[in-house]
Design a protein around this motif. Structure first.
Motif, PDB file in Angstrom:
ATOM      1  N   LEU A   1      37.895  35.458  41.167  1.00 53.95           N
ATOM      2  CA  LEU A   1      37.193  36.715  40.939  1.00 53.95           C
ATOM      3  C   LEU A   1      36.870  37.426  42.249  1.00 53.95           C
ATOM      4  O   LEU A   1      36.966  38.647  42.354  1.00 53.95           O
ATOM      5  N   PHE A   2      36.474  36.645  43.250  1.00 54.44           N
ATOM      6  CA  PHE A   2      36.032  37.235  44.508  1.00 54.44           C
ATOM      7  C   PHE A   2      37.050  37.078  45.625  1.00 54.44           C
ATOM      8  O   PHE A   2      36.720  37.238  46.797  1.00 54.44           O
ATOM      9  N   THR A   3      38.296  36.745  45.263  1.00 55.28           N
ATOM     10  CA  THR A   3      39.361  36.652  46.259  1.00 55.28           C
ATOM     11  C   THR A   3      39.994  38.025  46.454  1.00 55.28           C
ATOM     12  O   THR A   3      40.123  38.799  45.501  1.00 55.28           O
TER      13      THR A   3
ATOM     14  N   LEU B   1      28.135  34.286  37.010  1.00 54.02           N
ATOM     15  CA  LEU B   1      29.167  35.109  37.648  1.00 54.02           C
ATOM     16  C   LEU B   1      29.095  36.560  37.180  1.00 54.02           C
ATOM     17  O   LEU B   1      29.267  37.490  37.981  1.00 54.02           O
TER      18      LEU B   1
ATOM     19  N   ALA C   1      37.046  42.979  35.406  1.00 56.06           N
ATOM     20  CA  ALA C   1      37.178  41.952  36.434  1.00 56.06           C
ATOM     21  C   ALA C   1      37.426  40.587  35.796  1.00 56.06           C
ATOM     22  O   ALA C   1      38.282  39.813  36.255  1.00 56.06           O
TER      23      ALA C   1
ATOM     24  N   GLY D   1      35.057  31.797  39.810  1.00 54.42           N
ATOM     25  CA  GLY D   1      34.466  32.563  40.903  1.00 54.42           C
ATOM     26  C   GLY D   1      35.416  32.798  42.062  1.00 54.42           C
ATOM     27  O   GLY D   1      35.464  33.903  42.622  1.00 54.42           O
TER      28      GLY D   1
ATOM     29  N   LEU E   1      28.586  39.909  39.477  1.00 47.97           N
ATOM     30  CA  LEU E   1      29.491  41.062  39.433  1.00 47.97           C
ATOM     31  C   LEU E   1      28.733  42.362  39.183  1.00 47.97           C
ATOM     32  O   LEU E   1      29.083  43.415  39.743  1.00 47.97           O
TER      33      LEU E   1
ATOM     34  N   LEU F   1      27.440  44.093  42.327  1.00 51.18           N
ATOM     35  CA  LEU F   1      28.375  44.579  43.351  1.00 51.18           C
ATOM     36  C   LEU F   1      28.724  46.043  43.104  1.00 51.18           C
ATOM     37  O   LEU F   1      29.244  46.386  42.029  1.00 51.18           O
TER      38      LEU F   1
ATOM     39  N   SER G   1      32.591  44.989  34.869  1.00 53.04           N
ATOM     40  CA  SER G   1      32.686  43.536  35.027  1.00 53.04           C
ATOM     41  C   SER G   1      33.653  42.921  34.026  1.00 53.04           C
ATOM     42  O   SER G   1      34.277  41.894  34.295  1.00 53.04           O
TER      43      SER G   1
END
Length: 297
Positions: A47-49, A118, A134, A44, A122, A125, A131
């Protein structure tokens, strides 16, 4: 006339808090939830950085997640959360085969549940159209799917070496007795720091997870190439874990003479070398019942 020496497992029965271990189902629940936490944190955060940011937070977050999960659940299940660590325990003779297989199943289920969560996030978003693409950015791979184009041989060797190091650190620190100056927090801190360092090393090589459960969790939701390369991230860490387990098994075998000497007088109720009274197993106890009650394995 001297009496025969009982088998070590019939004499060295855990006493005190370790004698009341949870049953198998609570241990499997702890393994599943701990693995879920590690996968959510380990996948996570990257992924979200924000893209092009430092990779250090991802490795550090994954290492801290391992430490936190072990501190929370190690007293229940031992805190493996990794099929490689479980295999290392099996080869070292610290867990029975049945329990090891159940642990691996729980770890895979927990890892997949974390990846499902997760993936669901995704999908909500609006800025992420695919996804799977990603997930490709956090999935283990080699060759063209490695940031530095690392070949198969390099990835395989580093995965094997890293898993061996992690298992060795786990077996070495978790085997320390608090009466001999060991600390219950030694294993979580040592293993977490080891994971953070290795993940930082393996991130640019190919997002190396050193954990088959995490590798499976990310590959399932990535593009097709990830499943095709998944065998490397299953076989290599398990091989490294087996090597580390064999080393610790040989160390344990070397100390068997000392253990046998400590229990020679078990029939008379004298204390063993650890200072605890020697206890013998109850004649009518069922090995199968002890396994599911958590007393064995």
């Amino acid at each position: 006339m001297s009496s025969p020496v009982p088998a070590p497992h019939d004499v060295l029965v855990p006493s005190g808090p370790e004698a009341a271990r949870p049953g198998l189902l609570p241990r499997l629940g702890a393994e599943a939830f701990g693995t879920l936490f590690i996968v959510v944190a380990g996948l996570g955060v990257p992924l979200f950085t924000i893209p092009d940011s430092s990779p250090l937070p991802a490795a550090l977050a994954a290492g801290l997640a391992v430490t936190a999960a072990m501190l929370a659940f190690a007293h229940v299940s031992g805190g493996h959360f990794n099929p490689a660590i479980t295999l290392g325990h099996l080869v070292a003779g610290r867990i029975r085969a049945g329990a090891a297989a159940a642990y691996v199943g729980a770890q895979l289920a927990g890892g997949l549940a974390g990846a499902v969560a997760l993936h669901g996030i995704l999908r909500t978003l609006p800025g992420i159209a695919d996804s799977r693409t990603a997930f490709d950015t956090v999935t283990a791979g080699f060759g063209e799917h490695s940031i530095i184009q690392a070949p198969l041989a390099a990835v395989l060797l580093l995965e094997m070496l890293g898993a061996a190091i992690v298992v060795a650190v786990f077996l070495g620190t978790s085997g320390r007795d608090t009466r001999d100056g060991g600390s219950r927090s030694a294993a979580p801190v040592a293993v977490g720091l080891t994971f953070a360092v290795l993940l930082q090393l393996g991130q640019s090589v190919g997002n190396l997870p050193f954990n088959p459960a995490r590798a499976v969790a990310s590959a399932v939701f990535s593009s097709g190439w990830a499943v095709g390369q998944l065998w490397v991230f299953l076989a290599a860490p398990l091989l490294g874990a087996a090597i580390a387990g064999l080393v610790f098994r040989s160390i344990g075998a070397a100390g068997t003479g000392a253990v046998a000497g400590a229990v020679v007088q078990a029939g008379t109720g004298e204390a063993n070398e650890a200072g605890d009274p020697a206890e013998t197993a109850e004649p009518g106890s069922s090995e199968a019942q002890e396994f599911f009650d958590g007393k064995r394995g």
